[in-house]
Design a protein around this motif. Structure first.
Motif, PDB file in Angstrom:
ATOM      1  N   MET A 104       0.854  -1.187   0.000  1.00 26.46           N
ATOM      2  CA  MET A 104       0.000   0.000   0.000  1.00 26.46           C
ATOM      3  C   MET A 104       0.895   1.245   0.000  1.00 26.46           C
ATOM      4  SD  MET A 104      -3.308   0.655   0.062  1.00 26.46           S
ATOM      5  CE  MET A 104      -4.048  -0.787   0.804  1.00 26.46           C
ATOM      6  N   PRO A 105       0.684   2.152  -0.942  1.00 30.56           N
ATOM      7  CA  PRO A 105       1.455   3.403  -0.941  1.00 30.56           C
ATOM      8  C   PRO A 105       1.169   4.199   0.340  1.00 30.56           C
ATOM      9  CG  PRO A 105       0.205   3.156  -2.985  1.00 30.56           C
ATOM     10  CD  PRO A 105      -0.248   2.074  -2.062  1.00 30.56           C
ATOM     11  N   ALA A 106       2.145   4.966   0.764  1.00 28.74           N
ATOM     12  CA  ALA A 106       2.039   5.721   2.021  1.00 28.74           C
ATOM     13  C   ALA A 106       0.779   6.594   2.100  1.00 28.74           C
ATOM     14  CB  ALA A 106       3.296   6.561   2.232  1.00 28.74           C
ATOM     15  N   PRO A 107       0.407   7.332   1.042  1.00 31.63           N
ATOM     16  CA  PRO A 107      -0.805   8.161   1.162  1.00 31.63           C
ATOM     17  C   PRO A 107      -2.072   7.327   1.421  1.00 31.63           C
ATOM     18  CG  PRO A 107       0.492   8.875  -0.728  1.00 31.63           C
ATOM     19  CD  PRO A 107       1.107   7.601  -0.229  1.00 31.63           C
ATOM     20  N   LYS A 108      -2.165   6.175   0.774  1.00 37.09           N
ATOM     21  CA  LYS A 108      -3.331   5.304   0.987  1.00 37.09           C
ATOM     22  C   LYS A 108      -3.279   4.693   2.387  1.00 37.09           C
ATOM     23  CE  LYS A 108      -5.235   5.555  -3.145  1.00 37.09           C
ATOM     24  NZ  LYS A 108      -6.466   6.267  -3.361  1.00 37.09           N
ATOM     25  N   GLN A 109      -2.079   4.351   2.841  1.00 38.45           N
ATOM     26  CA  GLN A 109      -1.932   3.799   4.189  1.00 38.45           C
ATOM     27  C   GLN A 109      -2.336   4.839   5.234  1.00 38.45           C
ATOM     28  OE1 GLN A 109      -1.159   0.490   4.943  1.00 38.45           O
ATOM     29  NE2 GLN A 109      -1.947   1.231   6.889  1.00 38.45           N
ATOM     30  N   GLN A 110      -2.002   6.083   5.006  1.00 43.83           N
ATOM     31  CA  GLN A 110      -2.384   7.159   5.932  1.00 43.83           C
ATOM     32  C   GLN A 110      -3.901   7.303   6.003  1.00 43.83           C
ATOM     33  OE1 GLN A 110      -0.206  10.497   4.360  1.00 43.83           O
ATOM     34  NE2 GLN A 110       1.674   9.946   5.450  1.00 43.83           N
ATOM     35  N   ILE A 111      -4.561   7.189   4.862  1.00 43.45           N
ATOM     36  CA  ILE A 111      -6.030   7.257   4.850  1.00 43.45           C
ATOM     37  C   ILE A 111      -6.602   6.089   5.639  1.00 43.45           C
ATOM     38  CG2 ILE A 111      -8.082   7.058   3.381  1.00 43.45           C
ATOM     39  CD1 ILE A 111      -6.416   8.548   1.182  1.00 43.45           C
ATOM     40  N   MET A 112      -6.053   4.915   5.451  1.00 44.58           N
ATOM     41  CA  MET A 112      -6.557   3.738   6.178  1.00 44.58           C
ATOM     42  C   MET A 112      -6.338   3.896   7.684  1.00 44.58           C
ATOM     43  SD  MET A 112      -5.656   0.630   3.564  1.00 44.58           S
ATOM     44  CE  MET A 112      -5.786  -0.518   4.890  1.00 44.58           C
ATOM     45  N   THR A 113      -5.198   4.435   8.063  1.00 42.21           N
ATOM     46  CA  THR A 113      -4.921   4.661   9.485  1.00 42.21           C
ATOM     47  C   THR A 113      -5.911   5.671  10.057  1.00 42.21           C
ATOM     48  OG1 THR A 113      -2.586   4.143   9.156  1.00 42.21           O
ATOM     49  CG2 THR A 113      -3.155   5.417  11.131  1.00 42.21           C
ATOM     50  N   ARG A 114      -6.165   6.727   9.298  1.00 39.20           N
ATOM     51  CA  ARG A 114      -7.131   7.744   9.735  1.00 39.20           C
ATOM     52  C   ARG A 114      -8.518   7.132   9.897  1.00 39.20           C
ATOM     53  NH1 ARG A 114      -7.398  11.450   5.378  1.00 39.20           N
ATOM     54  NH2 ARG A 114      -9.356  10.506   4.731  1.00 39.20           N
ATOM     55  N   LEU A 115      -8.955   6.369   8.891  1.00 42.97           N
ATOM     56  CA  LEU A 115     -10.276   5.724   8.964  1.00 42.97           C
ATOM     57  C   LEU A 115     -10.356   4.756  10.143  1.00 42.97           C
ATOM     58  CD1 LEU A 115     -11.051   4.971   5.201  1.00 42.97           C
ATOM     59  CD2 LEU A 115     -12.318   6.531   6.703  1.00 42.97           C
ATOM     60  N   ASN A 116      -9.288   4.038  10.356  1.00 49.29           N
ATOM     61  CA  ASN A 116      -9.270   3.055  11.438  1.00 49.29           C
ATOM     62  C   ASN A 116      -9.423   3.714  12.810  1.00 49.29           C
ATOM     63  OD1 ASN A 116      -9.218   0.294  12.025  1.00 49.29           O
ATOM     64  ND2 ASN A 116      -7.081   0.425  12.673  1.00 49.29           N
ATOM     65  N   GLY A 117      -9.017   4.973  12.918  1.00 53.39           N
ATOM     66  CA  GLY A 117      -9.128   5.704  14.184  1.00 53.39           C
ATOM     67  C   GLY A 117     -10.496   6.330  14.414  1.00 53.39           C
ATOM     68  N   LEU A 118     -11.401   6.187  13.464  1.00 53.69           N
ATOM     69  CA  LEU A 118     -12.738   6.787  13.579  1.00 53.69           C
ATOM     70  C   LEU A 118     -13.784   5.726  13.847  1.00 53.69           C
ATOM     71  CD1 LEU A 118     -12.575   9.220  10.512  1.00 53.69           C
ATOM     72  CD2 LEU A 118     -12.262   9.826  12.929  1.00 53.69           C
ATOM     73  N   ASP A 119     -14.884   6.163  14.432  1.00 57.17           N
ATOM     74  CA  ASP A 119     -16.037   5.296  14.669  1.00 57.17           C
ATOM     75  C   ASP A 119     -17.307   6.086  14.387  1.00 57.17           C
ATOM     76  OD1 ASP A 119     -14.942   2.778  15.666  1.00 57.17           O
ATOM     77  OD2 ASP A 119     -14.229   3.977  17.375  1.00 57.17           O
ATOM     78  N   GLY A 120     -18.390   5.350  14.206  1.00 59.35           N
ATOM     79  CA  GLY A 120     -19.706   5.969  14.085  1.00 59.35           C
ATOM     80  C   GLY A 120     -19.826   6.882  12.882  1.00 59.35           C
ATOM     81  N   LEU A 121     -20.598   7.951  13.057  1.00 58.96           N
ATOM     82  CA  LEU A 121     -20.875   8.880  11.963  1.00 58.96           C
ATOM     83  C   LEU A 121     -19.614   9.560  11.417  1.00 58.96           C
ATOM     84  CD1 LEU A 121     -23.210   9.769  10.234  1.00 58.96           C
ATOM     85  CD2 LEU A 121     -23.656  11.614  11.875  1.00 58.96           C
ATOM     86  N   PRO A 122     -18.628   9.939  12.268  1.00 62.25           N
ATOM     87  CA  PRO A 122     -17.391  10.493  11.692  1.00 62.25           C
ATOM     88  C   PRO A 122     -16.712   9.512  10.720  1.00 62.25           C
ATOM     89  CG  PRO A 122     -17.494  11.016  14.020  1.00 62.25           C
ATOM     90  CD  PRO A 122     -18.627  10.059  13.735  1.00 62.25           C
ATOM     91  N   PHE A 123     -16.726   8.217  11.067  1.00 57.18           N
ATOM     92  CA  PHE A 123     -16.176   7.217  10.145  1.00 57.18           C
ATOM     93  C   PHE A 123     -16.978   7.214   8.850  1.00 57.18           C
ATOM     94  CE2 PHE A 123     -16.432   3.151   8.041  1.00 57.18           C
ATOM     95  CZ  PHE A 123     -15.092   2.844   7.829  1.00 57.18           C
ATOM     96  N   ASP A 124     -18.295   7.155   8.952  1.00 63.54           N
ATOM     97  CA  ASP A 124     -19.150   7.084   7.765  1.00 63.54           C
ATOM     98  C   ASP A 124     -18.903   8.258   6.825  1.00 63.54           C
ATOM     99  OD1 ASP A 124     -20.143   4.884   9.090  1.00 63.54           O
ATOM    100  OD2 ASP A 124     -22.249   5.491   8.938  1.00 63.54           O
ATOM    101  N   LYS A 125     -18.804   9.464   7.390  1.00 61.22           N
ATOM    102  CA  LYS A 125     -18.598  10.663   6.562  1.00 61.22           C
ATOM    103  C   LYS A 125     -17.239  10.630   5.866  1.00 61.22           C
ATOM    104  CE  LYS A 125     -21.748  13.717   9.006  1.00 61.22           C
ATOM    105  NZ  LYS A 125     -21.952  15.041   9.584  1.00 61.22           N
ATOM    106  N   ASP A 126     -16.208  10.266   6.611  1.00 62.23           N
ATOM    107  CA  ASP A 126     -14.873  10.217   6.017  1.00 62.23           C
ATOM    108  C   ASP A 126     -14.780   9.090   4.990  1.00 62.23           C
ATOM    109  OD1 ASP A 126     -12.254  10.969   5.523  1.00 62.23           O
ATOM    110  OD2 ASP A 126     -11.473  10.223   7.429  1.00 62.23           O
ATOM    111  N   PHE A 127     -15.326   7.938   5.328  1.00 59.70           N
ATOM    112  CA  PHE A 127     -15.312   6.793   4.409  1.00 59.70           C
ATOM    113  C   PHE A 127     -15.988   7.152   3.083  1.00 59.70           C
ATOM    114  CE2 PHE A 127     -17.632   3.165   2.626  1.00 59.70           C
ATOM    115  CZ  PHE A 127     -16.577   2.321   2.310  1.00 59.70           C
TER     116      PHE A 127
END
Length: 182
Positions: A104-127
């Motif tokens: 996984m390229p670093a920018p995509k990995q950063q997005i996955m890390t960010r998403l992994n740190g979210l839950d609920g509606l904040p996750f849904d909006k970012d996803f």
């Protein structure tokens, strides 16, 4: 009479050698074009495989972390469709002796890390926002490959996959609109 026959024979031999050289040049040109197409296919497969991997992994996250059914449904669709696409890419790459780097390229990995740190509606909006962007990028990748690649099997794969990517983009946009309104 003999001079004429010798001259005709000489001209015939000269023309034959020119044609042979010309044919050799055509073969070299065709080989160069085939190699250029093979390189384009390899780059396309690499980028498409990474795109699929990102979609599969974020889709799996959505199925677990998503708060809304729209996000969970989008995640399930992404996992299903991109797993099929990924398998086809790997099979076609193997047939062509193309090695894919599944990192996984670093920018995509950063997005996955960010998403992994979210839950609920904040996750849904970012996803949902991530999926709109990712599918715009994937469509651009496939459209560019469609213009450049000559390999008939790869062309058929692109033609089969582009409508699915456009459907995913529309679902991502619809989901984004819904979750942004919450």
């Amino acid at each position: 009479m003999k001079k004429t026959n010798v001259w005709v024979l000489f001209c015939s031999l000269l023309l034959s050698s020119v044609l042979l050289v010309s044919c050799d040049d055509d073969d070299e040109d065709a080989d160069a074009l085939m190699e250029q197409d093979r390189q384009r296919v390899a780059v396309f497969f690499q980028n498409a495989a990474v795109s699929d991997m990102f979609e599969i992994q974020t889709g799996q996250m959505a199925q677990v972390k998503g708060e809304t059914s729209d996000v969970e449904t989008l995640g399930a669709m992404l996992v299903r469709d991109h797993t099929l696409s990924s398998n086809k890419i790997m099979d076609m790459a193997d047939e062509r002796d193309i090695q894919l780097q599944m990192t996984m390229p670093a920018p995509k990995q950063q997005i996955m890390t960010r998403l992994n740190g979210l839950d609920g509606l904040p996750f849904d909006k970012d996803f949902a926002a991530v999926q709109v962007q990712a599918h715009q990028e994937a469509i651009a990748l496939y459209e560019q490959a469609d213009k450049e690649i000559k390999d008939a099997e790869v062309q058929a794969f692109i033609d089969e996959t582009l409508p699915k990517l456009r459907t995913h983009l529309q679902h991502a946009r619809d989901t984004k609109t819904k979750v942004d309104g919450m």
